[in-house]
Write an enzyme that holds these catalytic residues in place. Sequence first.
Site, PDB file in Angstrom:
ATOM      1  N   ASP A   1       0.884  -1.165   0.000  1.00 14.74           N
ATOM      2  CA  ASP A   1       0.000   0.000   0.000  1.00 14.74           C
ATOM      3  C   ASP A   1       0.923   1.216   0.000  1.00 14.74           C
ATOM      4  O   ASP A   1       1.364   1.678   1.050  1.00 14.74           O
ATOM      5  CB  ASP A   1      -0.903  -0.006   1.230  1.00 14.74           C
ATOM      6  CG  ASP A   1      -1.809   1.213   1.291  1.00 14.74           C
ATOM      7  OD1 ASP A   1      -2.128   1.774   0.225  1.00 14.74           O
ATOM      8  OD2 ASP A   1      -2.195   1.603   2.407  1.00 14.74           O
TER       9      ASP A   1
ATOM     10  N   ASP B   1      -2.354   1.133   7.337  1.00 17.86           N
ATOM     11  CA  ASP B   1      -1.518   0.958   6.148  1.00 17.86           C
ATOM     12  C   ASP B   1      -1.058  -0.494   6.021  1.00 17.86           C
ATOM     13  O   ASP B   1      -0.980  -1.036   4.914  1.00 17.86           O
ATOM     14  CB  ASP B   1      -0.299   1.887   6.188  1.00 17.86           C
ATOM     15  CG  ASP B   1      -0.670   3.354   6.055  1.00 17.86           C
ATOM     16  OD1 ASP B   1      -1.539   3.670   5.228  1.00 17.86           O
ATOM     17  OD2 ASP B   1      -0.098   4.178   6.789  1.00 17.86           O
TER      18      ASP B   1
ATOM     19  N   GLU C   1      -1.553  -1.460  -4.394  1.00 20.66           N
ATOM     20  CA  GLU C   1      -2.762  -0.659  -4.501  1.00 20.66           C
ATOM     21  C   GLU C   1      -2.428   0.541  -5.371  1.00 20.66           C
ATOM     22  O   GLU C   1      -1.401   1.182  -5.199  1.00 20.66           O
ATOM     23  CB  GLU C   1      -3.246  -0.211  -3.122  1.00 20.66           C
ATOM     24  CG  GLU C   1      -4.597   0.472  -3.208  1.00 20.66           C
ATOM     25  CD  GLU C   1      -5.233   0.682  -1.861  1.00 20.66           C
ATOM     26  OE1 GLU C   1      -5.833  -0.263  -1.331  1.00 20.66           O
ATOM     27  OE2 GLU C   1      -5.101   1.803  -1.340  1.00 20.66           O
TER      28      GLU C   1
END
Length: 191
Positions: free
Chosen positions: A17, A152, A77
């Site tokens: 991420d 996160d 992501e």
Amino acid sequence: MPLSPERTETLIILGIDPGSRHTGYGVLAVEGERARVVAVDVIHLDAQASHPLRLLRLFEQLSALVDRYRPDECALEMPVYGRNPQSMLKLGRAQAAAMLAVLTRQIPTVEYTPKEVKKALTGRGNATKEQVRFMVQALLDLPSDQVKLALDASDALAVAVCHWQHRTRLQPFRGHTSWARFVQAHPERLD
């Protein structure tokens, strides 16, 4: 002669991420229909450092993680929207630094939108980060009595789980259409 049990190969998936200040990562070891968490954490970059220097540090730290865990595949992501163009530009650069850390080691890399990740884990593309974290902990059998994962970090694991589900065509809920129905059907996962 007795047949030896069939060995299943372990697939290592790195989920990332990306962020220009905080980048979550999660490493899954997948064997058949089971996955276990090998590593999960957040890389915190010095907010006082220049943006180019933060990108370099991110590249270096992710490169070291790739060398340590040797993932077979990587899922990131992908930033898709934002209110501030400068923030989106920085986020895109962080994603590029993450991609380069993986691609320079010839690891196949796939991108997923936040909606795809949320839908894969919760059944809803507009789920909250807290709902995603809850499902990550439930699906991966992470003890709930431990300190909760940083958002996160749970997002990074969610990206890895999303990729696992897409590549194996697993149905995350086996007939459940929302995270609430999944939880109702599996109360044992709440302990």
